[in-house]
Design an enzyme around this catalytic site. Structure first.
Site, PDB file in Angstrom:
ATOM      1  N   HIS A  35      80.359 -67.087-114.374  1.00 34.79           N
ATOM      2  CA  HIS A  35      80.818 -67.432-114.836  1.00 34.79           C
ATOM      3  C   HIS A  35      82.664 -67.691-115.046  1.00 34.79           C
ATOM      4  O   HIS A  35      82.872 -68.139-115.357  1.00 34.79           O
ATOM      5  CB  HIS A  35      80.328 -66.549-116.908  1.00 34.79           C
ATOM      6  CG  HIS A  35      78.739 -67.121-117.275  1.00 34.79           C
ATOM      7  ND1 HIS A  35      77.939 -66.413-116.685  1.00 34.79           N
ATOM      8  CD2 HIS A  35      78.641 -68.210-117.521  1.00 34.79           C
ATOM      9  CE1 HIS A  35      77.030 -67.054-116.999  1.00 34.79           C
ATOM     10  NE2 HIS A  35      77.154 -68.121-118.159  1.00 34.79           N
TER      11      HIS A  35
ATOM     12  N   LYS B 229      79.347 -94.440-104.620  1.00 32.24           N
ATOM     13  CA  LYS B 229      80.221 -95.599-104.459  1.00 32.24           C
ATOM     14  C   LYS B 229      79.261 -96.345-105.308  1.00 32.24           C
ATOM     15  O   LYS B 229      80.399 -97.219-106.054  1.00 32.24           O
ATOM     16  CB  LYS B 229      80.295 -95.779-102.587  1.00 32.24           C
ATOM     17  CG  LYS B 229      81.482 -94.971-102.107  1.00 32.24           C
ATOM     18  CD  LYS B 229      81.372 -96.054-100.457  1.00 32.24           C
ATOM     19  CE  LYS B 229      81.456 -94.989 -99.430  1.00 32.24           C
ATOM     20  NZ  LYS B 229      81.125 -96.021 -98.073  1.00 32.24           N
TER      21      LYS B 229
ATOM     22  N   CYS C 100      78.574 -59.150-119.070  1.00 31.88           N
ATOM     23  CA  CYS C 100      78.679 -60.664-119.473  1.00 31.88           C
ATOM     24  C   CYS C 100      77.854 -61.278-119.846  1.00 31.88           C
ATOM     25  O   CYS C 100      76.213 -61.056-120.423  1.00 31.88           O
ATOM     26  CB  CYS C 100      78.428 -61.078-118.377  1.00 31.88           C
ATOM     27  SG  CYS C 100      78.516 -63.294-118.650  1.00 31.88           S
TER      28      CYS C 100
ATOM     29  N   CYS D  90      83.124 -62.223-114.505  1.00 34.55           N
ATOM     30  CA  CYS D  90      82.146 -62.676-113.986  1.00 34.55           C
ATOM     31  C   CYS D  90      82.140 -63.415-112.671  1.00 34.55           C
ATOM     32  O   CYS D  90      82.356 -64.347-112.591  1.00 34.55           O
ATOM     33  CB  CYS D  90      81.215 -63.193-115.059  1.00 34.55           C
ATOM     34  SG  CYS D  90      79.242 -63.791-114.575  1.00 34.55           S
TER      35      CYS D  90
ATOM     36  N   CYS E  91      75.866 -64.201-118.713  1.00 34.02           N
ATOM     37  CA  CYS E  91      74.658 -64.275-118.069  1.00 34.02           C
ATOM     38  C   CYS E  91      73.633 -63.228-118.963  1.00 34.02           C
ATOM     39  O   CYS E  91      72.174 -63.481-118.221  1.00 34.02           O
ATOM     40  CB  CYS E  91      75.112 -63.415-116.980  1.00 34.02           C
ATOM     41  SG  CYS E  91      76.148 -63.847-115.524  1.00 34.02           S
TER      42      CYS E  91
ATOM     43  N   HIS F 270      67.502 -81.315-116.029  1.00 35.90           N
ATOM     44  CA  HIS F 270      68.392 -81.822-115.496  1.00 35.90           C
ATOM     45  C   HIS F 270      68.333 -82.021-114.100  1.00 35.90           C
ATOM     46  O   HIS F 270      67.195 -81.065-113.898  1.00 35.90           O
ATOM     47  CB  HIS F 270      69.973 -81.360-115.777  1.00 35.90           C
ATOM     48  CG  HIS F 270      70.500 -79.939-115.004  1.00 35.90           C
ATOM     49  ND1 HIS F 270      69.900 -79.508-114.106  1.00 35.90           N
ATOM     50  CD2 HIS F 270      70.280 -78.577-116.412  1.00 35.90           C
ATOM     51  CE1 HIS F 270      69.702 -77.991-114.120  1.00 35.90           C
ATOM     52  NE2 HIS F 270      70.374 -77.992-115.598  1.00 35.90           N
TER      53      HIS F 270
ATOM     54  N   LYS G  30      80.444 -94.772-109.830  1.00 37.81           N
ATOM     55  CA  LYS G  30      81.249 -93.217-110.111  1.00 37.81           C
ATOM     56  C   LYS G  30      80.224 -92.619-111.133  1.00 37.81           C
ATOM     57  O   LYS G  30      80.880 -91.704-111.734  1.00 37.81           O
ATOM     58  CB  LYS G  30      82.444 -93.847-110.114  1.00 37.81           C
ATOM     59  CG  LYS G  30      83.029 -94.344-108.550  1.00 37.81           C
ATOM     60  CD  LYS G  30      84.032 -93.355-108.408  1.00 37.81           C
ATOM     61  CE  LYS G  30      84.762 -94.549-107.281  1.00 37.81           C
ATOM     62  NZ  LYS G  30      84.049 -96.131-106.738  1.00 37.81           N
TER      63      LYS G  30
ATOM     64  N   HIS H  32      66.468 -78.347-113.031  1.00 36.76           N
ATOM     65  CA  HIS H  32      65.259 -78.366-113.456  1.00 36.76           C
ATOM     66  C   HIS H  32      64.651 -79.674-112.477  1.00 36.76           C
ATOM     67  O   HIS H  32      63.695 -78.724-111.955  1.00 36.76           O
ATOM     68  CB  HIS H  32      65.111 -78.316-114.802  1.00 36.76           C
ATOM     69  CG  HIS H  32      65.919 -78.044-114.945  1.00 36.76           C
ATOM     70  ND1 HIS H  32      67.152 -78.491-116.109  1.00 36.76           N
ATOM     71  CD2 HIS H  32      66.139 -76.664-115.569  1.00 36.76           C
ATOM     72  CE1 HIS H  32      68.005 -77.838-117.084  1.00 36.76           C
ATOM     73  NE2 HIS H  32      67.134 -76.230-116.457  1.00 36.76           N
TER      74      HIS H  32
HETATM   75 ZN    ZN Z   1      78.410 -64.860-116.456  1.00 31.31          ZN
END
Ligand code: ZN
Length: 649
Positions: free
Chosen positions: A151, A311, A131, A148, A134, A23, A314, A26
Site C-alpha cells: 500500500h 490508441k 497494515c 507497507c 492488508c 474487474h 484512451k 478477477h
Molecule cells: Zn498494506
C-alpha cells in the site's frame, strides 16, 4: 490420455474480496478457470469448478459503516455483483461459495476447534508493525522505508493478545515438501519464490482478531471474545464448499484439488495453506491417498495485467473499464484476447487496441472468413455433387491428420495451463484449412462437371474441419463454437471424443454462417493515431487502384425479393435479395428515396463480398450500389435482363 488419470477434476478460483467491484483481474482468473473447466468437461472429466466471495474483515465493516448499512447487507449486494458478472460472462461454475454462509462458518469452526484441541493453536501476545489495508502484521524484512510494501502507507505498531497457529513448526516440512514436489507450484519460478520465503524463519500465524477491534468475522469456537483472521477464514472455503471430511463430495473432489491464483496471493496459498492443511490432517497426497494428485493442493499461478498503450480508446484507464469491454466487443472476443495474449504465469499488457487487432485478425479474418466461405460452398455446391463418389487426395488426408495432431497439441498445452499455446495450435490448424481451400479451389471445381467427385471430397473435408472447430473452440469462444456446431448440424453435446470426419455427415444439414465475428472498423481512429495516418489517402482525393484491387470487389446482379423498413430508422430498409441460389439479407440507406413495395422484383447491383456489418440490430451481408447527387439518389439498374448472381465487372 496421460494427463487425466482418473477423470476427476476440482478447480478453484480465489474467492474475491468484495470491497471492490469485479474487474479485469478477477475476470481473468475466472475466465481462465472457466476455459479449463470447459476443456476438462469436453474431455469427459467429472469437473467441479468453485468460485465465490470473501466477505469478512475490517474493510467490509468500515465500508458498511460508511454506507450506513449492516455489513451483511453490503456483503449481499457486493457478492451479487460478482455472481451477476460471472453469469453475464457465461462462467460455468458448479458452486459459488460465500464466507458469510452458515455452511462455511460451520466447517471453519470445526477445523479451528480440532486444531485447538491438538494444541496447534495457542494464546499469546504479539506486537508488530500492522497494515490496516492488508489486515496483517509485517516483519522487519518485509517493510520498505517504514511502509507497507503493498500500500505504500505507513505501518502502525500495535500490540495485542491473540490466538496463534504454530506455523513455525512446519517450516522444515514445507521446505522439503516443495523441494520434493516440483509439481505443487507452477510455473516453477513461483515455487522458487516460496523457497526463498522459507529461507527466513517462519513466524507463527495470528489467526484471530479481538472483537474490541473487529466484529465482522467468524467467532472462534473456543473464545467468543475473538473472530477469525480473514485469511484463515477465507482459505478454508476450498474445503467448506465440499462439506466436511466424510461428505461424498469431499471424498470425491478434495484429493484432486487445484487452485488457480494470481501471484499477489502466492504467500497465503503457498505457505499458510499447506501448513494449515498438514496440521489439520487434510493434506491428501500420494503418500496418504492413492486417489490424490502427487504433490497436494497444486497452485497454478498467473501474472498481472498492466494497462496502457491503447490508441483507440484512451478511456480504458482502469481495470473496471477494461472488463466493460466485454459489453462492447462480446464475451468471446474478450475471452479470446485475454487467453491468447497472456502467456500463463507471466505479465501482459491489456489495451483495447490490441483486443481489436486480435478480433479483426484472428477471429473475423482467420476463423470467421473460413467458416463463412466453407459453409457457403457446402450450401451452394452440395446438391450438385449428390451421387458423385468422393475422390480423395493427399491434401484431404493431410487435413484429417492435422485434426488429430492439433488435438494432441492442445491436450498437451492444456495439461500445463498453457492457454496461449493451445490457441496458437488451433489457429495453426485454421490457417492450414484456409490454405487448403485456396489450393483446392472448390468454386472452380464446381464449374467442371468432370470434377464433381473431387468437389464432393473437398466439401466433406471442410465439413469435418468445421465440425472439429465447433468442438475444440468450445472452451475458448463458447458462443461462436455453438454457432459453428449449429451451422454444420452437429446437435450432439460437444465432446473431444466426438467423431468429426464421418463421410455420412449430411451436407444438407449445413447452413450458411457469415458474420461470426463482424470486423471492427479502426479506420476512423487510425487516422487520428499519428504515424500511420501518413500512409492513408488524403481526404477528398480518390487514390488510384490497380485492376487487381478492383477485381477483389465481387459485384453481382441481385434480385430484390422482399423489402421492409428497419424499425426506428428513417433511412434504412431491410432487403432480402436473391443471388443465384443464395438468399441474403442486407440493409440499404434508401428509405427516404424508395418505397419498399416499389423495390420488390427489381434487379440491382450489389457488392457481394463485403464484410457483414450490423446496422440498427440487422446484420447486413453486402451493399446495394446507388449513385447520388445532392438530394437525388438512384439505384444502379441493368439495361438488359441478366439472371441474379451474374458477375458485374
Ligand atoms: Zn498494506
Amino acid at each position: 490420455m496421460s494427463s487425466r488419470s482418473d477423470g476427476v477434476f476440482y478447480l478453484t478460483t480465489p474467492i474475491y474480496y468484495i470491497n471492490a467491484p469485479p474487474h479485469l483481474g478477477h475476470a481473468y482468473t475466472t475466465i481462465v478457470a472457466d476455459a479449463m473447466a470447459r476443456y476438462r468437461r469436453l474431455g469427459g472429466d467429472d469437473v467441479h469448478f468453485l468460485t465465490g466471495t470473501d466477505e469478512h474483515g475490517d474493510k467490509i465493516a468500515q465500508a458498511a459503516q460508511k454506507a450506513g448499512v449492516a455489513p451483511q447487507v453490503l456483503a449481499d449486494r457486493n457478492s451479487k455483483a460478482f455472481r451477476d458478472e460471472w453469469d453475464a460472462l457465461g462462467i460455468t461454475y458448479d458452486d459459488f461459495i460465500r464466507t458469510t454462509e452458515p455452511r462455511h462458518a460451520k466447517v471453519v469452526q470445526a477445523i479451528l476447534q480440532a486444531l485447538f484441541d491438538k494444541d496447534e493453536i495457542y494464546f499469546g501476545k504479539y506486537g508488530g508493525q500492522y497494515c490496516y489495508g492488508c489486515e496483517r502484521f509485517y516483519t522487519e524484512k518485509e517493510i520498505v522505508d517504514g511502509k507497507c510494501p503493498d500500500h505504500q502507507t505507513p505501518l502502525v505498531y500495535i500490540e495485542e493478545e491473540n490466538y496463534f497457529f504454530r506455523m513455525s513448526a512446519y517450516q522444515d516440512w514445507l521446505r522439503r515438501y516443495l523441494e520434493d514436489h516440483p509439481e505443487v507450484v507452477q510455473p516453477d519460478r513461483f515455487r522458487n519464490e516460496l523457497l526463498g520465503f522459507l529461507r527466513e524463519p517462519l513466524q507463527d500465524l495470528s489467526i484471530s482478531r479481538p472483537k474490541s477491534r473487529l466484529q465482522w468475522g467468524i467467532p472462534l469456537p473456543f473464545d467468543d471474545r475473538f473472530v477469525t483472521y480473514v485469511w484463515f477464514d477465507a482459505l478454508l472455503n476450498y474445503v467448506s464448499a465440499l462439506g466436511d471430511p466424510g461428505d461424498p463430495r469431499f471424498e470425491r473432489y478434495w484429493p484432486r484439488v487445484q487452485h488457480l491464483i494470481g501471484k499477489d496471493i502466492l504467500k497465503p496459498h503457498g505457505i499458510y495453506w499447506p501448513c494449515m492443511l498438514k496440521a489439520a490432517g487434510l493434506l491428501r497426497d500420494e503418500a496418504t491417498d492413492p486417489a490424490a494428485l502427487p504433490g497436494f493442493a497444486r497452485l497454478r499461478v498467473h501474472g498481472y495485467w498492466t494497462l496502457g498503450g491503447g490508441k483507440i480508446s484512451k478511456s480504458v484507464g482502469n481495470v473496471v473499464e477494461a472488463l466493460a469491454l466485454t459489453r462492447k466487443y462480446g464475451n468471446d472476443a474478450f475471452r479470446y484476447f485475454i487467453l491468447r495474449e497472456m502467456p500463463f504465469g507471466q505479465d501482459a499488457n491489456f489495451s483495447e487496441e490490441a483486443l481489436v487487432e486480435r478480433l479483426n485478425a484472428d477471429l473475423a479474418n482467420d476463423l470467421g472468413n473460413l467458416v463463412s466461405r466453407a459453409t457457403t460452398m457446402i450450401v451452394n455446391f452440395s446438391a450438385q455433387t449428390a451421387g458423385a463418389a468422393p475422390t480423395s487426395e493427399a491434401a484431404d488426408d493431410a487435413i484429417r491428420t492435422l485434426v488429430g495432431e492439433a488435438g494432441r497439441a492442445v491436450e498437451a498445452a492444456m495439461a500445463e495451463f498453457a492457454f496461449q499455446r493451445a490457441l496458437v495450435e488451433i489457429w495453426s490448424f485454421i490457417g492450414a484449412v484456409n490454405r487448403y481451400v485456396d489450393a483446392a479451389r472448390p468454386w472452380a471445381l464446381a464449374k467442371d462437371l468432370a470434377q464433381q467427385g473431387r468437389l464432393a471430397a473437398v466439401l466433406a473435408t471442410l465439413g469435418a474441419a468445421l465440425r472439429y472447430l465447433g468442438i475444440v473452440l468450445e472452451p475458448f469462444v463458447p458462443d461462436a463454437a455453438a454457432r459453428i456446431r449449429a451451422a454444420v448440424g452437429d446437435a450432439r453435446p460437444p465432446a473431444l471424443g466426438n467423431t468429426v470426419a464421418e463421410p455420412g455427415a449430411d451436407p444438407r444439414a449445413v447452413q450458411r454462417l457469415s458474420g461470426l465475428f463482424p470486423r471492427v472498423d479502426t479506420k476512423a481512429s487510425a487516422a487520428a493515431a499519428g504515424p500511420s495516418a501518413a500512409a492513408a489517402p488524403v481526404e477528398g482525393a480518390t487514390a488510384r487502384i490497380t485492376i487487381d484491387d478492383f477485381k477483389r470487389v465481387d459485384l453481382r446482379v441481385a434480385e430484390i425479393v422482399a423489402a421492409e423498413p428497419v424499425p426506428k430508422s428513417k433511412k434504412l430498409l431491410k432487403l432480402t435479395i436473391r443471388l443465384g441460389e443464395e438468399s441474403r439479407t442486407l440493409v440499404a440507406g434508401i428509405a427516404e428515396h424508395y418505397r419498399p413495395d416499389a423495390l420488390v422484383g427489381r434487379k440491382v447491383v450489389v457488392v457481394a463480398n463485403l464484410e457483414p456489418a450490423t446496422l440498427m440490430g440487422v446484420t447486413s451481408n453486402g451493399m446495394v450500389l446507388a449513385g447520388s447527387a445532392g438530394e437525388t439518389l438512384a439505384l444502379l439498374a441493368l439495361d438488359r435482363d441478366l439472371p441474379s448472381g451474374a458477375k458485374v465487372r
